[in-house]
Design a protein around this motif. Sequence first.
Motif, mmCIF file in Angstrom:
data_model
loop_
_atom_site.group_PDB
_atom_site.id
_atom_site.type_symbol
_atom_site.label_atom_id
_atom_site.label_comp_id
_atom_site.label_asym_id
_atom_site.label_seq_id
_atom_site.Cartn_x
_atom_site.Cartn_y
_atom_site.Cartn_z
ATOM 1 N N ASP A 1 -9.052 3.535 -9.224
ATOM 2 C CA ASP A 1 -9.033 2.308 -8.420
ATOM 3 C C ASP A 1 -7.605 1.811 -8.204
ATOM 4 O O ASP A 1 -6.740 2.010 -9.070
ATOM 5 C CB ASP A 1 -9.844 1.204 -9.114
ATOM 6 C CG ASP A 1 -11.270 1.628 -9.374
ATOM 7 O OD1 ASP A 1 -11.801 2.445 -8.587
ATOM 8 O OD2 ASP A 1 -11.854 1.142 -10.365
ATOM 9 N N SER A 2 -7.393 1.130 -7.091
ATOM 10 C CA SER A 2 -6.058 0.605 -6.817
ATOM 11 C C SER A 2 -6.140 -0.643 -5.954
ATOM 12 O O SER A 2 -7.118 -0.869 -5.227
ATOM 13 C CB SER A 2 -5.192 1.664 -6.130
ATOM 14 O OG SER A 2 -5.809 2.115 -4.941
ATOM 15 N N ALA A 3 -5.097 -1.450 -6.051
ATOM 16 C CA ALA A 3 -4.973 -2.662 -5.237
ATOM 17 C C ALA A 3 -3.507 -2.877 -4.917
ATOM 18 O O ALA A 3 -2.625 -2.409 -5.653
ATOM 19 C CB ALA A 3 -5.528 -3.876 -5.982
ATOM 20 N N LEU A 4 -3.254 -3.562 -3.821
ATOM 21 C CA LEU A 4 -1.891 -3.916 -3.449
ATOM 22 C C LEU A 4 -1.827 -5.427 -3.246
ATOM 23 O O LEU A 4 -2.557 -5.976 -2.406
ATOM 24 C CB LEU A 4 -1.483 -3.193 -2.154
ATOM 25 C CG LEU A 4 -0.020 -3.369 -1.737
ATOM 26 C CD1 LEU A 4 0.920 -2.673 -2.726
ATOM 27 C CD2 LEU A 4 0.213 -2.830 -0.319
ATOM 28 N N THR B 1 7.107 -4.012 8.444
ATOM 29 C CA THR B 1 6.513 -3.959 7.106
ATOM 30 C C THR B 1 4.996 -4.092 7.186
ATOM 31 O O THR B 1 4.261 -3.351 6.514
ATOM 32 C CB THR B 1 7.100 -5.075 6.217
ATOM 33 O OG1 THR B 1 8.447 -4.722 5.868
ATOM 34 C CG2 THR B 1 6.299 -5.274 4.940
ATOM 35 N N ARG B 2 4.491 -5.023 8.014
ATOM 36 C CA ARG B 2 3.031 -5.185 8.145
ATOM 37 C C ARG B 2 2.386 -3.908 8.669
ATOM 38 O O ARG B 2 1.354 -3.469 8.174
ATOM 39 C CB ARG B 2 2.704 -6.366 9.071
ATOM 40 C CG ARG B 2 2.655 -7.696 8.351
ATOM 41 C CD ARG B 2 2.141 -8.814 9.228
ATOM 42 N NE ARG B 2 3.059 -9.139 10.312
ATOM 43 C CZ ARG B 2 4.172 -9.823 10.165
ATOM 44 N NH1 ARG B 2 4.512 -10.277 8.980
ATOM 45 N NH2 ARG B 2 4.972 -10.074 11.184
ATOM 46 N N ARG B 3 3.001 -3.303 9.692
ATOM 47 C CA ARG B 3 2.424 -2.073 10.252
ATOM 48 C C ARG B 3 2.401 -0.960 9.197
ATOM 49 O O ARG B 3 1.443 -0.196 9.100
ATOM 50 C CB ARG B 3 3.226 -1.625 11.470
ATOM 51 C CG ARG B 3 2.993 -2.499 12.680
ATOM 52 C CD ARG B 3 3.873 -2.082 13.856
ATOM 53 N NE ARG B 3 3.764 -3.018 14.942
ATOM 54 C CZ ARG B 3 2.766 -3.042 15.830
ATOM 55 N NH1 ARG B 3 1.789 -2.156 15.732
ATOM 56 N NH2 ARG B 3 2.729 -3.940 16.786
ATOM 57 N N ASP C 1 -1.003 0.793 7.957
ATOM 58 C CA ASP C 1 -1.198 2.246 8.086
ATOM 59 C C ASP C 1 -1.534 2.873 6.741
ATOM 60 O O ASP C 1 -2.358 3.773 6.642
ATOM 61 C CB ASP C 1 0.065 2.898 8.662
ATOM 62 C CG ASP C 1 0.110 2.780 10.175
ATOM 63 O OD1 ASP C 1 -0.970 2.656 10.790
ATOM 64 O OD2 ASP C 1 1.217 2.797 10.739
ATOM 65 N N ARG C 2 -0.875 2.373 5.716
ATOM 66 C CA ARG C 2 -1.092 2.945 4.387
ATOM 67 C C ARG C 2 -2.472 2.600 3.816
ATOM 68 O O ARG C 2 -3.109 3.432 3.170
ATOM 69 C CB ARG C 2 0.001 2.447 3.432
ATOM 70 C CG ARG C 2 0.054 3.238 2.145
ATOM 71 C CD ARG C 2 1.054 2.657 1.182
ATOM 72 N NE ARG C 2 0.391 2.385 -0.073
ATOM 73 C CZ ARG C 2 0.795 1.509 -0.966
ATOM 74 N NH1 ARG C 2 1.862 0.790 -0.732
ATOM 75 N NH2 ARG C 2 0.139 1.349 -2.079
ATOM 76 N N LEU C 3 -2.925 1.376 4.029
ATOM 77 C CA LEU C 3 -4.184 0.933 3.420
ATOM 78 C C LEU C 3 -5.407 1.260 4.270
ATOM 79 O O LEU C 3 -6.537 1.290 3.747
ATOM 80 C CB LEU C 3 -4.155 -0.579 3.172
ATOM 81 C CG LEU C 3 -3.099 -1.129 2.216
ATOM 82 C CD1 LEU C 3 -3.329 -2.622 1.997
ATOM 83 C CD2 LEU C 3 -3.119 -0.385 0.888
ATOM 84 N N CYS C 4 -5.188 1.501 5.561
ATOM 85 C CA CYS C 4 -6.309 1.592 6.507
ATOM 86 C C CYS C 4 -7.301 2.686 6.115
ATOM 87 O O CYS C 4 -6.921 3.840 5.896
ATOM 88 C CB CYS C 4 -5.766 1.861 7.899
ATOM 89 S SG CYS C 4 -7.070 1.777 9.138
ATOM 90 N N VAL D 1 -9.584 -1.837 7.494
ATOM 91 C CA VAL D 1 -10.272 -0.757 8.213
ATOM 92 C C VAL D 1 -9.783 -0.751 9.655
ATOM 93 O O VAL D 1 -9.292 -1.759 10.180
ATOM 94 C CB VAL D 1 -11.814 -0.920 8.176
ATOM 95 C CG1 VAL D 1 -12.330 -0.772 6.759
ATOM 96 C CG2 VAL D 1 -12.236 -2.251 8.771
ATOM 97 N N SER D 2 -9.919 0.408 10.297
ATOM 98 C CA SER D 2 -9.482 0.516 11.690
ATOM 99 C C SER D 2 -10.439 -0.242 12.596
ATOM 100 O O SER D 2 -11.630 -0.387 12.303
ATOM 101 C CB SER D 2 -9.370 1.983 12.099
ATOM 102 O OG SER D 2 -10.563 2.664 11.782
#
Length: 291
Positions: free
Chosen positions: A218-221, A252-254, A258-261, A281-282
């Motif tokens: 599991d992971s969270a940011l 930074t937001r993009r 992209d990383r979490l999507c 999610v996309s």
Amino acid sequence: MKTLNIGNVTVDRVQDWKGAVFHVPDTWPGSTWEAVEAQRDWLEPHFLAPKGQGRDGVLDCSLHTYIIRTPHFNVLVDTCVGNDRQRAAIPDWNMMNTDYLAKIAAAGLRPEDIHYVMCTHLHFDHVGWNTKLENGRWVPTFPRARYIFHKTEYDYWKDHQDHFAMDNSFADSILPVVEAGRADLVKGDFAIDDTIWLEPSPGHSPGHVCINLKSGRDSALFTGDAFHHPVQVAYPEWGIFADTDPAQSSATRRRILDRLCDTPTYMLAAHFMDPTIVRVVSNKDRWKLRV
Ligand SMILES: [Zn+2]
């Protein structure tokens, strides 16, 4: 917010305040209410009030601290505005008097139980409870904690204390921690261990960091103020007026999106309203949140 389990780590949230802080278009230059309405299908009801309540143009903000409990230590992420401080920028946050420490106690922790206090950045609404007023002096609230400040962030605000998002907080919420010998000024790749580590995410402020949490599968940011409101997930090009570098904050937001999507990693922002635990999610050629 319910307790979030990440492997053998738990994450809880202590909410210090919530209310109407964000205004479209003023908060995000270039934003429009029409664009917000275009995302109503997923923003409502958690992040956008239902129509007909007279709340067009207004979005809510939460002030909260995350409590991370690992088998080895207790960590606080961001410490809200704090009590007894003159904060001219946002009237609701001026001379606050909240029961924050009682809420920490209700979560089962005394101030001396906190091992680390981590600040995603040093704006006044992320450092307040670093200190408390005791006999007319500002002293560290968590007497045994190491306070983790990104050195890039610290060095910048040391010389820019007149910024409205600081509003004397350097003197009452940061410097007393440094002078008490409780602060660690760290690099952007600092890690407590293989469970918790920093990740530079500049733009909102020069040394803004996200905090990674990983345990088991599991992971969270913890994304701090890379995003202030979920609407910026749909429109990462909307930077808040307080960004030190709007183009960098958008990039930074993009990068984060992209990383979490479409991954299982949770996103935990500093100001998102309940239920607060979200995934990216996309959504056609953009992104949205799933709660
Ligand atoms: Zn903030």
